[in-house]
Write a protein that holds these residues in place. Structure first.
Motif, mmCIF file in Angstrom:
data_model
loop_
_atom_site.group_PDB
_atom_site.id
_atom_site.type_symbol
_atom_site.label_atom_id
_atom_site.label_comp_id
_atom_site.label_asym_id
_atom_site.label_seq_id
_atom_site.Cartn_x
_atom_site.Cartn_y
_atom_site.Cartn_z
ATOM 1 N N LEU A 263 57.282 40.313 -14.487
ATOM 2 C CA LEU A 263 58.777 40.649 -14.788
ATOM 3 C C LEU A 263 59.159 40.491 -16.186
ATOM 4 O O LEU A 263 58.818 39.414 -16.790
ATOM 5 N N PHE A 264 59.934 41.208 -16.967
ATOM 6 C CA PHE A 264 60.850 40.667 -17.908
ATOM 7 C C PHE A 264 61.779 39.809 -17.666
ATOM 8 O O PHE A 264 62.493 40.115 -16.633
ATOM 9 N N PRO A 265 62.121 38.753 -18.512
ATOM 10 C CA PRO A 265 63.234 37.807 -18.336
ATOM 11 C C PRO A 265 64.442 38.166 -18.260
ATOM 12 O O PRO A 265 65.458 37.277 -17.956
ATOM 13 N N ARG A 266 64.609 39.467 -18.439
ATOM 14 C CA ARG A 266 66.342 40.024 -18.133
ATOM 15 C C ARG A 266 66.301 41.269 -17.926
ATOM 16 O O ARG A 266 65.264 41.993 -18.259
ATOM 17 N N ALA B 88 51.467 36.496 -20.022
ATOM 18 C CA ALA B 88 52.635 35.933 -19.827
ATOM 19 C C ALA B 88 53.786 36.726 -19.953
ATOM 20 O O ALA B 88 53.758 37.997 -20.421
ATOM 21 N N ALA B 89 55.065 36.315 -19.442
ATOM 22 C CA ALA B 89 56.337 37.179 -19.524
ATOM 23 C C ALA B 89 56.734 37.383 -20.856
ATOM 24 O O ALA B 89 56.460 36.505 -21.825
ATOM 25 N N PRO B 90 56.855 38.525 -21.166
ATOM 26 C CA PRO B 90 57.491 39.083 -22.317
ATOM 27 C C PRO B 90 58.585 38.212 -23.184
ATOM 28 O O PRO B 90 59.268 37.760 -22.427
ATOM 29 N N ILE B 91 58.505 37.637 -24.421
ATOM 30 C CA ILE B 91 59.147 36.883 -24.970
ATOM 31 C C ILE B 91 60.150 37.562 -25.885
ATOM 32 O O ILE B 91 59.626 38.458 -26.811
ATOM 33 N N GLU B 92 61.648 37.543 -25.741
ATOM 34 C CA GLU B 92 62.451 38.100 -26.298
ATOM 35 C C GLU B 92 62.703 37.746 -27.742
ATOM 36 O O GLU B 92 63.315 36.607 -27.953
ATOM 37 N N THR B 93 62.337 38.511 -28.879
ATOM 38 C CA THR B 93 62.514 38.061 -30.284
ATOM 39 C C THR B 93 63.315 39.037 -31.092
ATOM 40 O O THR B 93 63.629 40.353 -30.600
ATOM 41 N N SER B 94 63.798 38.474 -32.390
ATOM 42 C CA SER B 94 64.520 39.547 -33.238
ATOM 43 C C SER B 94 63.628 40.649 -33.475
ATOM 44 O O SER B 94 64.055 41.705 -34.264
ATOM 45 N N ILE C 199 62.674 46.524 -28.010
ATOM 46 C CA ILE C 199 63.474 45.743 -27.347
ATOM 47 C C ILE C 199 64.134 46.500 -26.331
ATOM 48 O O ILE C 199 64.641 46.158 -25.324
ATOM 49 N N ASP C 200 64.614 47.799 -26.800
ATOM 50 C CA ASP C 200 65.413 48.678 -25.768
ATOM 51 C C ASP C 200 64.732 49.430 -24.801
ATOM 52 O O ASP C 200 64.925 49.799 -23.645
ATOM 53 N N ASN C 201 63.389 49.946 -25.317
ATOM 54 C CA ASN C 201 62.503 50.663 -24.651
ATOM 55 C C ASN C 201 61.107 50.166 -24.725
ATOM 56 O O ASN C 201 60.187 50.737 -25.491
ATOM 57 N N PRO C 202 60.601 49.063 -23.707
ATOM 58 C CA PRO C 202 59.453 48.608 -24.069
ATOM 59 C C PRO C 202 58.492 49.268 -23.347
ATOM 60 O O PRO C 202 57.000 48.797 -23.532
ATOM 61 N N SER C 203 58.192 50.519 -23.117
ATOM 62 C CA SER C 203 57.123 51.186 -23.476
ATOM 63 C C SER C 203 56.492 51.586 -24.461
ATOM 64 O O SER C 203 55.420 52.190 -24.648
ATOM 65 N N ILE C 204 57.306 51.411 -25.561
ATOM 66 C CA ILE C 204 57.043 51.850 -26.826
ATOM 67 C C ILE C 204 56.472 50.648 -27.661
ATOM 68 O O ILE C 204 57.189 49.723 -27.649
ATOM 69 N N VAL C 205 55.220 50.628 -28.031
ATOM 70 C CA VAL C 205 54.488 49.438 -28.641
ATOM 71 C C VAL C 205 54.833 49.554 -30.244
ATOM 72 O O VAL C 205 54.679 50.563 -30.985
ATOM 73 N N LYS C 206 55.498 48.541 -30.792
ATOM 74 C CA LYS C 206 55.786 48.701 -32.081
ATOM 75 C C LYS C 206 54.657 48.161 -33.036
ATOM 76 O O LYS C 206 54.372 48.636 -33.978
ATOM 77 N N GLN D 263 49.149 56.854 -28.076
ATOM 78 C CA GLN D 263 49.403 56.440 -26.763
ATOM 79 C C GLN D 263 50.582 55.212 -26.841
ATOM 80 O O GLN D 263 51.479 55.010 -26.194
ATOM 81 N N ASP D 264 50.080 54.419 -27.827
ATOM 82 C CA ASP D 264 51.019 53.171 -27.930
ATOM 83 C C ASP D 264 52.586 53.567 -28.274
ATOM 84 O O ASP D 264 53.290 52.985 -27.838
ATOM 85 N N SER D 265 52.728 54.253 -29.292
ATOM 86 C CA SER D 265 54.003 54.540 -29.931
ATOM 87 C C SER D 265 54.725 55.651 -29.250
ATOM 88 O O SER D 265 55.852 55.822 -29.621
ATOM 89 N N GLU D 266 54.323 56.212 -28.347
ATOM 90 C CA GLU D 266 54.768 57.367 -27.592
ATOM 91 C C GLU D 266 55.627 56.719 -26.501
ATOM 92 O O GLU D 266 55.524 55.594 -25.882
ATOM 93 N N ILE D 267 56.503 57.530 -25.664
ATOM 94 C CA ILE D 267 57.577 56.891 -24.834
ATOM 95 C C ILE D 267 56.802 56.635 -23.515
ATOM 96 O O ILE D 267 57.184 56.007 -22.797
ATOM 97 N N GLY D 268 55.614 57.419 -23.149
ATOM 98 C CA GLY D 268 54.657 56.904 -22.181
ATOM 99 C C GLY D 268 55.213 57.873 -20.985
ATOM 100 O O GLY D 268 54.647 57.612 -19.744
ATOM 101 N N ILE D 269 55.587 59.026 -21.191
ATOM 102 C CA ILE D 269 55.601 60.145 -20.078
ATOM 103 C C ILE D 269 54.806 61.433 -20.441
ATOM 104 O O ILE D 269 54.709 61.833 -21.325
ATOM 105 N N ARG D 270 54.126 61.810 -19.071
ATOM 106 C CA ARG D 270 53.481 62.705 -19.464
ATOM 107 C C ARG D 270 53.796 64.043 -18.087
ATOM 108 O O ARG D 270 54.040 63.393 -17.154
#
Length: 341
Positions: free
Chosen positions: A161-164, A221-227, A255-262, A334-341
């Protein structure tokens, strides 16, 4: 002064820590010199503890541990520690109940993660749901553990899970697969309004082009929220003539759409090199399951399973690891797209 900040993080002055030695590998992660922190035969009827998760609790530390019983069946055990390094365990495995308080024990349970969302602690593990699937439970006091409905049908593993909540929804990473230790596997994101019904599934990232993660990947590990975004330590698997090798990788999700890899580091961060990682029940495994963070210092402690036999501890600094991931980032379409097909 740290340039990268933990978001929503708190001070953890008693975080386990050891300063960086003069010589480390390429990535800014270093092992605890007294590893492994958990060895074989740690308690009665349990041969090995590994792939386990910990977190701060009441000024100390608490953990859920994968305990391989001497009959070979894995279950989850509860542990307590004052320093996050030396652990005492309950001799009996965690007792799960249903919403009505009736016994509801899994047939087996392994590779637990432990994440606090708001005021509730959630445990996720791999369970039998007529095939390997995701088990879940919740607790507020680490005394009563209530099972939650299985989020997905088989086959799926490596749930975290994400922590929030994000946009008022619970967010969960998982790795669909099939009935065995498959030569494939991508990380997906799912959301839920209530921890019961899950949907809006999104692809996050697939196996990498680099050898160390060319077979499959999975959440850690659970994702860590950072700036900079959600910092994710995950595992990548390579194939050799003598079996799989599990290494630890790093990525940063939007941070707002974590299906996108920065950012996604093309290099592994930690790979089996020490005897307790190379030699064991399943050799050549570094498998991350939990982190601790101190917002005041930027320190991160990483707990990882080693060779399916031990628990290891490694350290890094937020600034350094984020800088390294960004500097060595290689993204696919694939990393940078929103993840829908």
């Amino acid at each position: 002064m740290s340039k990268v900040k933990f978001i929503g993080g708190s001070a953890l002055p008693n975080i386990p820590w050891q300063d960086k030695p003069e010589k480390i590998g390429d990535a800014p992660i270093w092992r605890y010199t007294e590893n492994p922190i958990i060895g074989r035969n740690p308690l009665k009827n349990v041969a090995r503890i590994f792939n386990s998760a910990v977190m701060p609790y009441n000024g100390e530390f608490i953990g859920v541990f994968r305990g391989e019983q001497v009959n070979g069946i894995p279950y989850i055990y509860l542990g307590h520690s004052q320093d996050g390094i030396h652990w005492q365990y309950d001799e009996e495995k965690i007792h799960f109940v249903d919403e009505n308080g009736n016994d509801f024990m899994p047939k087996y349970a392994y590779d637990p993660r432990l994440v606090k969302v708001e005021d509730i602690y959630y445990i996720m593990w791999c369970t039998d749901f007529y095939g390997a699937a995701i088990g879940m439970a919740k607790t507020t006091d680490f005394k009563t553990f209530v099972r939650i409905e299985n989020p997905f049908i088989p086959f799926n593993r490596n749930a975290v899970l994400f922590p929030r909540k994000i946009n008022d929804k619970f967010m969960l990473l998982s790795r669909p697969s099939d009935s065995g230790h498959t030569p494939f596997g991508d990380v997906f994101l799912s959301e839920s309004p209530d921890m019961v019904y899950w949907g809006r599934h999104r692809h996050v990232m697939g196996k990498g082009s680099e050898w160390w993660e060319s077979v499959k990947i999975g959440g850690g590990a659970a994702p860590i929220e950072t700036s900079e975004g959600w910092l994710l330590f995950y595992h990548g698997v390579s194939g050799t003539c003598n079996g799989f090798v599990y290494s630890i990788g790093g990525a940063i999700l939007d941070i707002d759409n974590p299906s996108i890899v920065k950012y996604r580091c093309e290099n592994y961060l930690l790979t089996p090199e020490e005897w307790y990682e190379e030699r064991g029940f399943v050799p050549n495994v570094c498998f991350p399951c939990a982190t601790l963070q101190d917002a005041d210092t930027g320190r991160i402690a990483i707990y990882y399973g080693a060779a399916d036999s031990y628990v290891g501890l490694a350290f890094t600094k937020l600034d350094e690891i984020v800088e390294y991931i960004k500097a060595h980032s290689v993204l696919s379409e694939q990393d940078s797209e929103i993840g829908i097909r």
